[in-house]
Design a protein around this motif. Structure first.
Motif, PDB file in Angstrom:
ATOM      1  N   SER A 228       0.828  -1.204   0.000  1.00 18.13           N
ATOM      2  CA  SER A 228       0.000   0.000   0.000  1.00 18.13           C
ATOM      3  C   SER A 228       0.866   1.259   0.000  1.00 18.13           C
ATOM      4  N   THR A 229       0.226   2.378  -0.262  1.00 20.42           N
ATOM      5  CA  THR A 229       0.919   3.655  -0.281  1.00 20.42           C
ATOM      6  C   THR A 229       0.438   4.511   0.890  1.00 20.42           C
ATOM      7  N   VAL A 230       1.250   5.492   1.206  1.00 21.89           N
ATOM      8  CA  VAL A 230       0.925   6.441   2.258  1.00 21.89           C
ATOM      9  C   VAL A 230       1.318   7.823   1.745  1.00 21.89           C
ATOM     10  N   SER A 231       0.555   8.837   2.107  1.00 22.66           N
ATOM     11  CA  SER A 231       0.908  10.188   1.680  1.00 22.66           C
ATOM     12  C   SER A 231       2.154  10.646   2.432  1.00 22.66           C
ATOM     13  N   PRO A 232       2.900  11.575   1.850  1.00 25.96           N
ATOM     14  CA  PRO A 232       4.061  12.097   2.572  1.00 25.96           C
ATOM     15  C   PRO A 232       3.690  12.657   3.947  1.00 25.96           C
ATOM     16  N   ALA A 233       2.593  13.386   4.033  1.00 21.72           N
ATOM     17  CA  ALA A 233       2.185  13.963   5.323  1.00 21.72           C
ATOM     18  C   ALA A 233       1.871  12.881   6.346  1.00 21.72           C
ATOM     19  N   ASP A 234       1.195  11.817   5.911  1.00 25.59           N
ATOM     20  CA  ASP A 234       0.879  10.727   6.838  1.00 25.59           C
ATOM     21  C   ASP A 234       2.142   9.982   7.264  1.00 25.59           C
ATOM     22  N   ALA A 235       3.091   9.825   6.348  1.00 19.79           N
ATOM     23  CA  ALA A 235       4.362   9.176   6.704  1.00 19.79           C
ATOM     24  C   ALA A 235       5.115  10.011   7.724  1.00 19.79           C
ATOM     25  N   MET A 236       5.129  11.328   7.521  1.00 21.32           N
ATOM     26  CA  MET A 236       5.822  12.204   8.468  1.00 21.32           C
ATOM     27  C   MET A 236       5.163  12.142   9.843  1.00 21.32           C
ATOM     28  N   SER A 237       3.848  12.146   9.860  1.00 21.23           N
ATOM     29  CA  SER A 237       3.116  12.051  11.128  1.00 21.23           C
ATOM     30  C   SER A 237       3.403  10.714  11.824  1.00 21.23           C
TER      31      SER A 237
ATOM     32  N   ALA B  29       5.448  -2.665   5.531  1.00 23.61           N
ATOM     33  CA  ALA B  29       6.088  -1.611   4.748  1.00 23.61           C
ATOM     34  C   ALA B  29       5.095  -0.981   3.783  1.00 23.61           C
ATOM     35  N   THR B  30       5.243   0.323   3.583  1.00 24.59           N
ATOM     36  CA  THR B  30       4.428   1.053   2.623  1.00 24.59           C
ATOM     37  C   THR B  30       5.339   1.890   1.731  1.00 24.59           C
ATOM     38  N   ILE B  31       4.751   2.398   0.657  1.00 24.73           N
ATOM     39  CA  ILE B  31       5.449   3.278  -0.274  1.00 24.73           C
ATOM     40  C   ILE B  31       4.979   4.707  -0.013  1.00 24.73           C
ATOM     41  N   ILE B  32       5.908   5.637   0.124  1.00 20.40           N
ATOM     42  CA  ILE B  32       5.522   7.047   0.258  1.00 20.40           C
ATOM     43  C   ILE B  32       5.219   7.574  -1.136  1.00 20.40           C
ATOM     44  N   GLU B  33       3.972   8.007  -1.330  1.00 24.55           N
ATOM     45  CA  GLU B  33       3.505   8.471  -2.636  1.00 24.55           C
ATOM     46  C   GLU B  33       4.380   9.590  -3.192  1.00 24.55           C
ATOM     47  N   GLY B  34       4.798   9.430  -4.439  1.00 23.76           N
ATOM     48  CA  GLY B  34       5.515  10.482  -5.134  1.00 23.76           C
ATOM     49  C   GLY B  34       6.991  10.604  -4.837  1.00 23.76           C
ATOM     50  N   GLY B  35       7.511   9.796  -3.938  1.00 27.57           N
ATOM     51  CA  GLY B  35       8.928   9.855  -3.600  1.00 27.57           C
ATOM     52  C   GLY B  35       9.333  11.201  -3.027  1.00 27.57           C
ATOM     53  N   ILE B  36      10.595  11.541  -3.160  1.00 24.34           N
ATOM     54  CA  ILE B  36      11.100  12.787  -2.588  1.00 24.34           C
ATOM     55  C   ILE B  36      10.430  13.989  -3.240  1.00 24.34           C
ATOM     56  N   GLN B  37      10.093  13.884  -4.526  1.00 25.62           N
ATOM     57  CA  GLN B  37       9.414  15.002  -5.181  1.00 25.62           C
ATOM     58  C   GLN B  37       8.014  15.200  -4.614  1.00 25.62           C
ATOM     59  N   GLY B  38       7.332  14.119  -4.297  1.00 28.15           N
ATOM     60  CA  GLY B  38       6.027  14.217  -3.649  1.00 28.15           C
ATOM     61  C   GLY B  38       6.141  14.834  -2.265  1.00 28.15           C
ATOM     62  N   TRP B  39       7.210  14.480  -1.564  1.00 29.45           N
ATOM     63  CA  TRP B  39       7.480  15.029  -0.231  1.00 29.45           C
ATOM     64  C   TRP B  39       7.661  16.546  -0.323  1.00 29.45           C
ATOM     65  N   ILE B  40       8.500  16.969  -1.272  1.00 29.12           N
ATOM     66  CA  ILE B  40       8.767  18.394  -1.452  1.00 29.12           C
ATOM     67  C   ILE B  40       7.506  19.122  -1.918  1.00 29.12           C
ATOM     68  N   SER B  41       6.772  18.531  -2.849  1.00 31.73           N
ATOM     69  CA  SER B  41       5.534  19.142  -3.349  1.00 31.73           C
ATOM     70  C   SER B  41       4.492  19.304  -2.248  1.00 31.73           C
ATOM     71  N   ALA B  42       4.531  18.421  -1.259  1.00 29.15           N
ATOM     72  CA  ALA B  42       3.588  18.517  -0.129  1.00 29.15           C
ATOM     73  C   ALA B  42       4.010  19.601   0.854  1.00 29.15           C
ATOM     74  N   GLY B  43       5.141  20.261   0.579  1.00 26.51           N
ATOM     75  CA  GLY B  43       5.612  21.337   1.443  1.00 26.51           C
ATOM     76  C   GLY B  43       6.296  20.849   2.703  1.00 26.51           C
ATOM     77  N   LEU B  44       6.716  19.587   2.692  1.00 22.08           N
ATOM     78  CA  LEU B  44       7.374  19.022   3.866  1.00 22.08           C
ATOM     79  C   LEU B  44       8.881  19.328   3.808  1.00 22.08           C
ATOM     80  N   PRO B  45       9.497  19.428   4.959  1.00 20.32           N
ATOM     81  CA  PRO B  45      10.915  19.866   4.984  1.00 20.32           C
ATOM     82  C   PRO B  45      11.892  18.792   4.524  1.00 20.32           C
ATOM     83  N   VAL B  46      12.950  19.287   3.892  1.00 20.07           N
ATOM     84  CA  VAL B  46      14.086  18.439   3.534  1.00 20.07           C
ATOM     85  C   VAL B  46      15.357  19.168   3.967  1.00 20.07           C
ATOM     86  N   GLU B  47      16.380  18.381   4.193  1.00 19.57           N
ATOM     87  CA  GLU B  47      17.695  18.938   4.561  1.00 19.57           C
ATOM     88  C   GLU B  47      18.619  18.857   3.359  1.00 19.57           C
ATOM     89  N   GLY B  48      19.538  19.790   3.298  1.00 14.87           N
ATOM     90  CA  GLY B  48      20.574  19.727   2.269  1.00 14.87           C
ATOM     91  C   GLY B  48      20.229  20.348   0.970  1.00 14.87           C
TER      92      GLY B  48
END
Length: 123
Positions: free
Chosen positions: A13-22, A104-123
């Motif tokens: 299954s997949t999980v949204s970036p926001a749900d994975a972060m939570s 295990a789940t898949i975070i939807e959209g990968g790192i680009q989905g994470w960034i598009s969701a406005g979630l923080p990244v380092e580096g």
């Protein structure tokens, strides 16, 4: 490759970036299976464990001397949310982990989905 990824997605299954972060705040693990150079060029999720897809099994098998303690600890009741660049490697990795007894789940959209969701990244 496309067929392998599509097949893996039927079992994971997949999980949204926001749900994975939570969930990470509640004890789940975010596992980034990109190569180290990708983390340097595209950013990384704070607190995520980086294990490149090519060596995942050696880090997820608790009987191996190369086992990664924070990953293996999830096997006894935690969830691993897997991230890559766009989702293909994450699907294969999550399916492999599932076959090894992990949740295990898949975070939807990968790192680009994470960034598009406005979630923080380092580096």
């Amino acid at each position: 490759m496309k067929d392998l990824v599509a097949d893996a997605r039927t079992r994971v299954s997949t999980v949204s970036p926001a749900d994975a972060m939570s969930a990470a705040g509640e004890g789940a693990l975010i596992l980034d299976v990109r190569e180290p150079a990708e983390l340097e060029s595209n950013g990384r999720v704070a607190g995520a464990l980086n294990v490149p897809r090519g060596i995942l099994e050696t880090r997820a098998d608790e009987s191996m001397p190369t086992a990664e303690a924070s990953l293996v600890a999830q096997k006894s009741g935690g969830t691993v949310h897997v991230l890559c660049a766009s989702g293909g490697r994450a699907a294969l990795a999550a399916d492999t982990l599932r076959g090894m007894g992990y949740e295990a789940t898949i975070i939807e959209g990968g790192i680009q989905g994470w960034i598009s969701a406005g979630l923080p990244v380092e580096g």
